[in-house]
Motif scaffolding. Structure first.
Motif, short mmCIF file in Angstrom:
data_model
loop_
_atom_site.label_atom_id
_atom_site.label_comp_id
_atom_site.label_asym_id
_atom_site.label_seq_id
_atom_site.Cartn_x
_atom_site.Cartn_y
_atom_site.Cartn_z
N ALA A 33 0.83 -1.21 0.00
CA ALA A 33 0.00 0.00 0.00
C ALA A 33 0.87 1.26 0.00
N GLU A 34 1.93 1.24 0.79
CA GLU A 34 2.83 2.40 0.83
C GLU A 34 3.55 2.59 -0.50
N ALA A 38 3.34 5.91 -2.88
CA ALA A 38 4.54 6.60 -3.37
C ALA A 38 4.53 6.68 -4.89
N GLN A 39 4.11 5.61 -5.54
CA GLN A 39 4.05 5.59 -6.99
C GLN A 39 3.01 6.59 -7.50
N VAL A 44 1.62 11.91 -9.91
CA VAL A 44 0.96 13.21 -9.81
C VAL A 44 1.98 14.34 -10.01
N HIS A 45 3.13 14.23 -9.37
CA HIS A 45 4.16 15.27 -9.52
C HIS A 45 4.64 15.35 -10.97
N HIS A 46 4.83 14.20 -11.58
CA HIS A 46 5.26 14.18 -12.98
C HIS A 46 4.20 14.82 -13.87
N PHE A 47 2.94 14.47 -13.62
CA PHE A 47 1.86 15.03 -14.40
C PHE A 47 1.75 16.55 -14.22
N MET A 48 1.93 17.00 -12.98
CA MET A 48 1.88 18.44 -12.72
C MET A 48 2.96 19.17 -13.51
#
Length: 98
Positions: A33-34, A38-39, A44-48
């Motif tokens: 789950a962790e 993290a993935q 999300v950061h890459h997409f942003m």
């Protein structure tokens, strides 16, 4: 630093060996789950970054309407894609569990 990391792995393996099957399964579930969190965060950061690079030509104090619309569309595409992928994974898991 490598020795320190290897030592942690050895301790973790020894600790896991001492756990019962139920505890080990729970620990593996929590680790998985962790890793998923993290993935997802990394995605999300890459997409942003992608949306920012695509939509924001010159950063300023305010976003113009074209930039706002571009960012909104970019985010909408991301959400739609994420929901479609999540739905597909859920279907695969459900079929695998039957």
């Amino acid at each position: 630093m490598r020795k320190h990391g290897c030592r942690k792995v050895a301790i973790l393996r020894r600790t896991m060996a001492e756990l019962g099957e139920a505890d080990e399964a729970e620990l593996q579930r929590l680790v998985a789950a962790e890793q998923q969190k993290a993935q997802f965060t990394a995605q999300v950061h890459h997409f942003m970054e992608l949306c920012w690079d695509k939509c924001v030509e010159k950063p300023g104090n305010r976003l113009d309407s074209r930039t706002e619309n571009c960012l909104s569309s970019c985010v909408d595409r991301f959400i739609d894609t994420t929901l479609a992928i999540t739905s597909r994974f859920a279907q695969i898991v459900q079929k695998g569990g039957q």
